[in-house]
Design an enzyme around this catalytic site. Sequence first.
Site, short mmCIF file in Angstrom:
data_model
loop_
_atom_site.label_atom_id
_atom_site.label_comp_id
_atom_site.label_asym_id
_atom_site.label_seq_id
_atom_site.Cartn_x
_atom_site.Cartn_y
_atom_site.Cartn_z
N ARG A 188 36.59 43.07 40.89
CA ARG A 188 36.85 42.98 42.33
C ARG A 188 37.55 41.65 42.59
NH1 ARG A 188 36.16 47.61 42.21
NH2 ARG A 188 34.65 48.87 43.34
N HIS A 222 45.07 48.32 41.71
CA HIS A 222 43.72 48.85 41.51
C HIS A 222 43.81 50.14 40.68
CE1 HIS A 222 39.44 48.69 43.28
NE2 HIS A 222 39.42 49.41 42.19
C1 GLV Z 1 36.94 51.21 41.43
O1 GLV Z 1 37.11 50.05 41.45
C2 GLV Z 1 35.68 51.82 41.37
O2 GLV Z 1 34.71 51.25 41.89
O3 GLV Z 1 35.60 52.89 40.77
#
Ligand code: GLV
Length: 308
Positions: free
Chosen positions: A223, A271
């Site tokens: 994160r 991400h």
């Molecule tokens: C992505 O970051 C997840 O939490 O799967």
Amino acid sequence: MAILLYNGEFGADDWYLALQAQLPDETIYIYPDVPDKAEVEFAAVWNIPPGELISCPNLRAILLLGAGGDFLMRETSLPPVPIVRLVDETVVFDMTQYCLYWVAHYYRRFDRYALNQANSHWQRVEYPPIERYRVGILGLGTIGTQIAGALSTLGYSVSAWVQTQRDAKQIKLYSGAGQFQEFMANLDVLINVLPLTNETHGFLDIERLKMLPKEAKVINISRGAVIDDEALRSVLDSGHLGAAVLDVFDQEPLPPDHWAWRHPRVCITPHASGQTYARSAVKGLVANIQRIKRGEQPFPLYDQSKGY
Ligand code: GLV
């Protein structure tokens, strides 16, 4: 009964189709289109806005659609129902593959070759024997353990830092606050896989980032908020940090005017290190819904007090 579905900015259409195929008799509502909250028994969600879960009076379980449940930290109150983590082997495999790619990129100096190519410059660059290239993992849970194992099988010198001492094969373990500096000082690449919790928010601050040797690289796949953004910028600007590979950010999608987009030492992915695909992850989710319906405990459970 109904299932409430929400997968943040990534959209829930694929989840909808996969769930419908496996549970053809269930009603599925995609948030925010929920005609009757009292009908909702299962919330299959990721990054749902705060306050929505508590407003479903007949909820029986919250099933996370992603590996991280840190979005739940924004809730002031949650219904007293089990929260079930999503463990999808495909995601773990993909995150491992992402790390292998970037570690090899820096180990074999592909970053340098890209610069050389821009200058039509033909020159081989040396690299050390693989067992001298040091990669450190921060966060030795399911994902971190798999990454560490894959790197170490390839021959890299792998270490990890954990809060409390435990056993680990083929990995040099550092534990507790007392050994953190030593862990950081002996790395060529740091991979951050720490979950975001109240304790890890801003954990990699300026002081800790400066413990890395000059020219070290950081890969962040957990994160964004685990790394202090301004501290990261400062160690990159000063040249202390050789490069940062950033897959996650405090604010996502990353705003177009964010400094990281244009920083010469930063590589950005959206991400995407391991994307959760409904086609593989839906099985675990459906199995847990069926367990709950049979009166059994779902698993694995998310521990709200720990934040993972
Ligand atoms: C992505 O970051 C997840 O939490 O799967």
